[in-house]
Every structure is written in C-alpha cells, then in structure tokens.
Design a protein around this motif. Structure first.
Motif, PDB file in Angstrom:
ATOM      1  N   ALA A  47       0.835  -1.202   0.000  1.00  0.00           N
ATOM      2  CA  ALA A  47       0.000   0.000   0.000  1.00  0.00           C
ATOM      3  C   ALA A  47       0.870   1.251   0.000  1.00  0.00           C
ATOM      4  O   ALA A  47       0.573   2.230  -0.698  1.00  0.00           O
ATOM      5  CB  ALA A  47      -0.919   0.001   1.216  1.00  0.00           C
ATOM      6  N   ARG A  48       1.934   1.226   0.762  1.00  0.00           N
ATOM      7  CA  ARG A  48       2.846   2.376   0.803  1.00  0.00           C
ATOM      8  C   ARG A  48       3.501   2.584  -0.559  1.00  0.00           C
ATOM      9  O   ARG A  48       3.646   3.715  -1.024  1.00  0.00           O
ATOM     10  CB  ARG A  48       3.902   2.138   1.875  1.00  0.00           C
ATOM     11  CG  ARG A  48       4.825   3.289   2.060  1.00  0.00           C
ATOM     12  CD  ARG A  48       5.780   3.027   3.206  1.00  0.00           C
ATOM     13  NE  ARG A  48       6.676   4.157   3.351  1.00  0.00           N
ATOM     14  CZ  ARG A  48       7.832   4.103   3.954  1.00  0.00           C
ATOM     15  NH1 ARG A  48       8.229   2.980   4.505  1.00  0.00           N
ATOM     16  NH2 ARG A  48       8.594   5.149   4.052  1.00  0.00           N
ATOM     17  N   GLN A  49       3.912   1.498  -1.181  1.00  0.00           N
ATOM     18  CA  GLN A  49       4.541   1.593  -2.507  1.00  0.00           C
ATOM     19  C   GLN A  49       3.538   2.116  -3.537  1.00  0.00           C
ATOM     20  O   GLN A  49       3.872   2.953  -4.365  1.00  0.00           O
ATOM     21  CB  GLN A  49       5.067   0.222  -2.945  1.00  0.00           C
ATOM     22  CG  GLN A  49       5.793   0.231  -4.271  1.00  0.00           C
ATOM     23  CD  GLN A  49       7.077   1.026  -4.233  1.00  0.00           C
ATOM     24  OE1 GLN A  49       7.745   1.087  -3.216  1.00  0.00           O
ATOM     25  NE2 GLN A  49       7.420   1.645  -5.335  1.00  0.00           N
ATOM     26  N   ALA A  50       2.298   1.644  -3.474  1.00  0.00           N
ATOM     27  CA  ALA A  50       1.270   2.106  -4.411  1.00  0.00           C
ATOM     28  C   ALA A  50       0.993   3.596  -4.209  1.00  0.00           C
ATOM     29  O   ALA A  50       0.830   4.341  -5.172  1.00  0.00           O
ATOM     30  CB  ALA A  50      -0.010   1.299  -4.214  1.00  0.00           C
ATOM     31  N   LYS A  51       0.966   4.026  -2.954  1.00  0.00           N
ATOM     32  CA  LYS A  51       0.733   5.435  -2.655  1.00  0.00           C
ATOM     33  C   LYS A  51       1.885   6.286  -3.188  1.00  0.00           C
ATOM     34  O   LYS A  51       1.671   7.354  -3.773  1.00  0.00           O
ATOM     35  CB  LYS A  51       0.587   5.632  -1.147  1.00  0.00           C
ATOM     36  CG  LYS A  51       0.257   7.032  -0.737  1.00  0.00           C
ATOM     37  CD  LYS A  51       0.079   7.117   0.788  1.00  0.00           C
ATOM     38  CE  LYS A  51      -0.195   8.539   1.231  1.00  0.00           C
ATOM     39  NZ  LYS A  51      -0.312   8.639   2.680  1.00  0.00           N
ATOM     40  N   ALA A  52       3.111   5.819  -3.007  1.00  0.00           N
ATOM     41  CA  ALA A  52       4.271   6.567  -3.496  1.00  0.00           C
ATOM     42  C   ALA A  52       4.281   6.613  -5.011  1.00  0.00           C
ATOM     43  O   ALA A  52       4.595   7.661  -5.611  1.00  0.00           O
ATOM     44  CB  ALA A  52       5.552   5.919  -2.989  1.00  0.00           C
ATOM     45  N   THR A  53       3.878   5.535  -5.655  1.00  0.00           N
ATOM     46  CA  THR A  53       3.825   5.507  -7.109  1.00  0.00           C
ATOM     47  C   THR A  53       2.746   6.459  -7.628  1.00  0.00           C
ATOM     48  O   THR A  53       2.966   7.202  -8.573  1.00  0.00           O
ATOM     49  CB  THR A  53       3.549   4.072  -7.602  1.00  0.00           C
ATOM     50  OG1 THR A  53       4.568   3.213  -7.108  1.00  0.00           O
ATOM     51  CG2 THR A  53       3.533   4.003  -9.105  1.00  0.00           C
ATOM     52  N   ALA A  54       1.595   6.455  -6.976  1.00  0.00           N
ATOM     53  CA  ALA A  54       0.495   7.345  -7.379  1.00  0.00           C
ATOM     54  C   ALA A  54       0.900   8.804  -7.184  1.00  0.00           C
ATOM     55  O   ALA A  54       0.596   9.660  -8.016  1.00  0.00           O
ATOM     56  CB  ALA A  54      -0.753   7.029  -6.577  1.00  0.00           C
ATOM     57  N   LYS A  55       1.583   9.110  -6.121  1.00  0.00           N
ATOM     58  CA  LYS A  55       2.026  10.482  -5.860  1.00  0.00           C
ATOM     59  C   LYS A  55       3.058  10.895  -6.902  1.00  0.00           C
ATOM     60  O   LYS A  55       3.035  12.034  -7.385  1.00  0.00           O
ATOM     61  CB  LYS A  55       2.623  10.585  -4.456  1.00  0.00           C
ATOM     62  CG  LYS A  55       3.021  11.998  -4.104  1.00  0.00           C
ATOM     63  CD  LYS A  55       3.578  12.088  -2.695  1.00  0.00           C
ATOM     64  CE  LYS A  55       3.972  13.527  -2.420  1.00  0.00           C
ATOM     65  NZ  LYS A  55       4.668  13.681  -1.159  1.00  0.00           N
ATOM     66  N   GLY A  56       3.936   9.980  -7.257  1.00  0.00           N
ATOM     67  CA  GLY A  56       4.940  10.280  -8.274  1.00  0.00           C
ATOM     68  C   GLY A  56       4.322  10.577  -9.621  1.00  0.00           C
ATOM     69  O   GLY A  56       4.752  11.467 -10.339  1.00  0.00           O
ATOM     70  N   LYS A  57       3.269   9.854  -9.982  1.00  0.00           N
ATOM     71  CA  LYS A  57       2.582  10.086 -11.248  1.00  0.00           C
ATOM     72  C   LYS A  57       1.840  11.424 -11.223  1.00  0.00           C
ATOM     73  O   LYS A  57       1.765  12.126 -12.215  1.00  0.00           O
ATOM     74  CB  LYS A  57       1.614   8.954 -11.551  1.00  0.00           C
ATOM     75  CG  LYS A  57       2.317   7.657 -11.951  1.00  0.00           C
ATOM     76  CD  LYS A  57       1.316   6.579 -12.287  1.00  0.00           C
ATOM     77  CE  LYS A  57       2.012   5.294 -12.664  1.00  0.00           C
ATOM     78  NZ  LYS A  57       1.059   4.226 -12.956  1.00  0.00           N
ATOM     79  N   ALA A  58       1.276  11.766 -10.065  1.00  0.00           N
ATOM     80  CA  ALA A  58       0.526  13.030  -9.947  1.00  0.00           C
ATOM     81  C   ALA A  58       1.463  14.235 -10.002  1.00  0.00           C
ATOM     82  O   ALA A  58       1.112  15.284 -10.548  1.00  0.00           O
ATOM     83  CB  ALA A  58      -0.271  13.043  -8.639  1.00  0.00           C
ATOM     84  N   ASP A  59       2.656  14.080  -9.449  1.00  0.00           N
ATOM     85  CA  ASP A  59       3.610  15.178  -9.454  1.00  0.00           C
ATOM     86  C   ASP A  59       4.290  15.329 -10.802  1.00  0.00           C
ATOM     87  O   ASP A  59       4.725  16.431 -11.150  1.00  0.00           O
ATOM     88  CB  ASP A  59       4.687  14.946  -8.381  1.00  0.00           C
ATOM     89  CG  ASP A  59       4.158  15.090  -6.966  1.00  0.00           C
ATOM     90  OD1 ASP A  59       3.082  15.716  -6.808  1.00  0.00           O
ATOM     91  OD2 ASP A  59       4.807  14.603  -6.024  1.00  0.00           O
ATOM     92  N   GLY A  60       4.385  14.235 -11.549  1.00  0.00           N
ATOM     93  CA  GLY A  60       5.145  14.247 -12.791  1.00  0.00           C
ATOM     94  C   GLY A  60       4.375  14.716 -13.947  1.00  0.00           C
ATOM     95  O   GLY A  60       4.263  15.581 -14.668  1.00  0.00           O
TER      96      GLY A  60
END
Length: 60
Positions: A47-60
């Motif tokens: 879940a933490r990895q998915a959240k970090a991946t989603a945040k990375g996509k939103a910021d990018g």
C-alpha cells in the motif's frame, strides 16, 4: 537405555511429556503469528509503494 526413575517414573515422564507438548504448542503458535505478521507487513508495504507511485505520477 531408559534411566531408572524409581517409583516416580510416571510423574517424571508425564512432566517431560507435558513440557514437550507445551513447547511444541508455543512453537506452532509463534510460527503462525509470524506468518500473519509477515503477511500484514507485506500488505502495508504494498500500500505504501502504491501510494508513493500514485504520488509520483501526480507530481510528474
């Protein structure tokens, strides 16, 4: 090769049997709890990895 336990043989052997049974029970319970904890940790990490991946996509 059984040692001579005298008139207390039944009591001594019973104590050994109870001790072995309790140690096996503790071992099995510990292994079961370890598996549950490991599974929960994997879920949290995923879940933490998915959240970090989603945040990375939103910021990018």
């Amino acid at each position: 090769m059984m040692p001579d336990l005298g008139k207390y043989a039944v009591e001594v052997l019973s104590a050994y049997a109870v001790t072995i049974a309790l140690m096996l029970a503790l071992l099995l319970l510990s292994l079961r709890q370890s598996a549950k904890t490991r599974s929960a940790l994997r879920e949290v990490e995923a879940a933490r990895q998915a959240k970090a991946t989603a945040k990375g996509k939103a910021d990018g």
